[in-house]
Design an enzyme around this catalytic site. Sequence first.
Site, mmCIF file in Angstrom:
data_model
loop_
_atom_site.group_PDB
_atom_site.id
_atom_site.type_symbol
_atom_site.label_atom_id
_atom_site.label_comp_id
_atom_site.label_asym_id
_atom_site.label_seq_id
_atom_site.Cartn_x
_atom_site.Cartn_y
_atom_site.Cartn_z
ATOM 1 N N ASP A 85 3.947 15.729 3.176
ATOM 2 C CA ASP A 85 5.347 16.131 3.047
ATOM 3 C C ASP A 85 6.251 15.053 3.651
ATOM 4 O O ASP A 85 5.805 13.951 3.953
ATOM 5 C CB ASP A 85 5.572 17.495 3.713
ATOM 6 C CG ASP A 85 5.078 17.513 5.160
ATOM 7 O OD1 ASP A 85 5.014 16.438 5.785
ATOM 8 O OD2 ASP A 85 4.743 18.606 5.662
ATOM 9 N N TYR A 236 3.206 23.732 13.114
ATOM 10 C CA TYR A 236 2.696 23.129 14.345
ATOM 11 C C TYR A 236 3.179 23.912 15.556
ATOM 12 O O TYR A 236 3.709 23.348 16.511
ATOM 13 C CB TYR A 236 3.092 21.648 14.423
ATOM 14 C CG TYR A 236 2.421 20.818 13.359
ATOM 15 C CD1 TYR A 236 1.073 20.472 13.463
ATOM 16 C CD2 TYR A 236 3.114 20.387 12.234
ATOM 17 C CE1 TYR A 236 0.447 19.720 12.478
ATOM 18 C CE2 TYR A 236 2.499 19.633 11.244
ATOM 19 C CZ TYR A 236 1.166 19.308 11.375
ATOM 20 O OH TYR A 236 0.541 18.557 10.398
ATOM 21 N N GLU A 476 -5.099 17.332 1.258
ATOM 22 C CA GLU A 476 -3.963 16.698 1.946
ATOM 23 C C GLU A 476 -4.439 15.802 3.079
ATOM 24 O O GLU A 476 -5.217 16.224 3.940
ATOM 25 C CB GLU A 476 -3.010 17.755 2.501
ATOM 26 C CG GLU A 476 -1.727 17.154 3.072
ATOM 27 C CD GLU A 476 -0.678 18.214 3.398
ATOM 28 O OE1 GLU A 476 0.508 17.849 3.495
ATOM 29 O OE2 GLU A 476 -1.036 19.400 3.543
#
Length: 498
Positions: A85, A236, A476
């Site tokens: 991202d 996170y 990813e």
Amino acid sequence: MKMAMAMAMASIYLLVVVLLNVNVNGNVSAHNYDDALWKAILFFEGQRSGFLPQDQRLTWRANSALTDGSAYNADLTGGYYDAGDNVKFGFPMAFTTTMLAWSLIEFGDTMPPTHRPNALLALRWATDYLLKTVSHPNRIFVQVGDPISDHNCWERPEDMDTSRTVYAVDAPNPASDVAGETAAALAAASMAFRSSDPAYSETLLRTAVKAFQFADTYRGAYSDNAHIRDGVCPYYCDFDGYQDELLWGAAWLRRATQDENFLDYIQSNGKTLGAEENINEFGWDNKHAGLNVLVSKEFLEGNVASLESYKTSAESFLCTLIPETSSSHIEYTPGGLIYRPGGSNLQHATSIAFLELVYANYLSRTSQTINCGNIYVNAQTLRRLAKKQVDYILGDNPMGMSYMVGYGNKYPQRIHHRGSSLPSIKDHPQFIACKEGSIYFNSTNPNPNVLVGALVGGPGEDDVYGDERADFRKSEPTTYINAPFVGILAYFVANPNP
């Protein structure tokens, strides 16, 4: 007779060499660790945010996020996007930085001279940004970019028009986790730069002390702040508490400064801050296993008896990794990959293999072994375990696939990464808006831009990898998967057959 015996011995030697290099598919494995190292470092150039230099090697990337920080009248350009991202998450970026620095500290001397300067550049790209995040008194910037709006778009970083929200924590609000990890990163980096740039090293160390003071004075998790939580969670969040980052930061400051005050801190606060809890984890959120390995060095090599509990915890963790021991409980896939549920599994394989190699070095230098109850484990055993993880990642696995993009003949083609999957701004200079990128996300075509060196999340517990862009848990890449792998590969470049 002597000639026949010599020929027989030579044949046996060749057979042993071949057997030692046969992978799980029965194919001969001869990995080019030097090439893999070069690519693992190159990956970080694909994650760069800000103004890119003229010597940028991944030329499909261009400048991005050039106004970051403007809402606070601050310069927060630079740093790394954490994964596929376009958000700059401070917590995993700081951990990435610590691991890049530790890679250079522990294995930099074995790194080929052609690669070390690029590794230092990758580290400095991160530390230059981290210095900005703690440049304001009693404030730490913990994130740039609204993840909700970002994740709702499939956009190149160069086109980014989503909200670049700045997330800042001001005293007396706490951010012990991010500030503690930032202190660790800057302290470790100060050691990596000490010989090549002493002035910069001093700046890093001085700032690390200030970051630690903020972390220790205003104790608490950054994600407990109401104005921060919605931006950092669930991506996170601090799930495991901030206490480990306080010990981790202090431990790195002790190693970088040899200041007795930091030694006193890790001695006197170990119990109260939970040094002996959750000792079998290591990653961007939980530092316990890494903390114990790091502090063990001073017990093993410096004979600091008061630190024995850290060494005991480190060895207890390492014993769990060895299938033959009575305390073994880690899960391996049928093909031999360390596996833990939750996605981005290779982060566990690379970080744990890194700790195995670091501790093996400590054992070698002190001629010691680990008592795992029913067996004793030496440095070579730990190195062989680490090598199995590395070789699996590079292609010795049931899929016969390298999980490093651009390495080997078969590697992931459809990684979950915006910049890689959309046409580059050089090939397609026209603006691609938020939802216009969806056709590229949904395409079954290979990504047009190869993010060389990227380690993806990796296969599932059954060793299967589908190479699907939408399956972000497997496809990813992240900076914190790659960072410890830099150190691991540097070791195996110099020691390909431990």
